[in-house]
Scaffold this motif. Structure first.
Motif, PDB file in Angstrom:
ATOM      1  N   ARG A  32       2.771   8.812  14.957  1.00 55.72           N
ATOM      2  CA  ARG A  32       4.115   8.733  14.391  1.00 55.72           C
ATOM      3  C   ARG A  32       4.133   7.750  13.222  1.00 55.72           C
ATOM      4  N   ASN A  33       3.104   6.926  13.134  1.00 55.90           N
ATOM      5  CA  ASN A  33       3.002   5.920  12.096  1.00 55.90           C
ATOM      6  C   ASN A  33       2.448   6.566  10.833  1.00 55.90           C
ATOM      7  N   ALA A  34       3.044   6.287   9.686  1.00 56.99           N
ATOM      8  CA  ALA A  34       2.597   6.881   8.422  1.00 56.99           C
ATOM      9  C   ALA A  34       1.181   6.447   8.076  1.00 56.99           C
ATOM     10  N   ILE A  37      -1.258   8.527  10.049  1.00 53.59           N
ATOM     11  CA  ILE A  37      -1.381   9.867   9.481  1.00 53.59           C
ATOM     12  C   ILE A  37      -2.296   9.844   8.261  1.00 53.59           C
ATOM     13  N   ALA A  90       0.411   7.757  -1.456  1.00 55.49           N
ATOM     14  CA  ALA A  90       1.005   7.730  -0.122  1.00 55.49           C
ATOM     15  C   ALA A  90       1.303   6.302   0.328  1.00 55.49           C
ATOM     16  N   THR A  94       4.877   4.814   1.332  1.00 47.16           N
ATOM     17  CA  THR A  94       5.043   4.165   2.633  1.00 47.16           C
ATOM     18  C   THR A  94       5.589   2.749   2.482  1.00 47.16           C
ATOM     19  N   VAL A 104       7.690   2.227   9.512  1.00 44.48           N
ATOM     20  CA  VAL A 104       6.866   3.273   8.908  1.00 44.48           C
ATOM     21  C   VAL A 104       6.821   4.493   9.821  1.00 44.48           C
ATOM     22  N   ASP A 105       7.798   4.617  10.723  1.00 42.80           N
ATOM     23  CA  ASP A 105       7.896   5.757  11.625  1.00 42.80           C
ATOM     24  C   ASP A 105       8.312   6.993  10.822  1.00 42.80           C
ATOM     25  N   VAL A 106       7.498   8.031  10.864  1.00 44.36           N
ATOM     26  CA  VAL A 106       7.774   9.215  10.048  1.00 44.36           C
ATOM     27  C   VAL A 106       8.963  10.018  10.579  1.00 44.36           C
ATOM     28  N   ALA A 109      12.164   9.287   8.648  1.00 47.47           N
ATOM     29  CA  ALA A 109      12.131   9.589   7.216  1.00 47.47           C
ATOM     30  C   ALA A 109      12.939  10.836   6.898  1.00 47.47           C
TER      31      ALA A 109
END
Length: 114
Positions: A32-34, A37, A90, A94, A104-106, A109
């Motif tokens: 879930r963290n950018a 990813i 990216a 972020t 930074v939880d996507v 967003a």
């Protein structure tokens, strides 16, 4: 188990590349963290790079029908440059999102949708 008894060849590199690719896809799907990813994307690109270099190596691939020559190494360098540019853009997105939302939880967003 023939893979473990033979000298190092293209098949060994293909296995390592496949493991990195699958680990990257799982990392992208689960995190879930950018930043997690982004690390998953880097693993996927590095898995592809290992395969490109293995197919282009004369030492690893004695069968010339599968050899790419220098093309695989050039493609690998292009992928590395592309990955560096992708990481820079990216990370900038972020950090900007973190400055505005303190996370930074996507999943949070939603504002980035067009």
């Amino acid at each position: 188990m023939e893979l473990l008894t033979h000298p190092v060849g293209v098949s060994h590199f293909l296995v390592v590349g496949a493991v990195l690719f699958i680990a990257g896809v799982v990392c992208m799907a689960v995190k879930r963290n950018a930043l997690g990813i982004l690390m998953g994307i880097e693993l996927v690109l590095n898995g592809a790079n290992i395969n490109f270099v293995a197919f282009s190596s004369e030492l690893l691939n004695h069968d010339s029908s599968y050899r790419l020559g220098l093309d695989g190494q050039l493609i690998s360098l292009f992928v590395i440059v592309l990955a560096a540019a992708e990481a820079a853009v990216a990370l900038a997105i972020t950090l900007n999102f973190y400055n505005n939302h303190s996370t930074v939880d996507v999943d949070r967003a939603d504002e980035l949708k067009g």
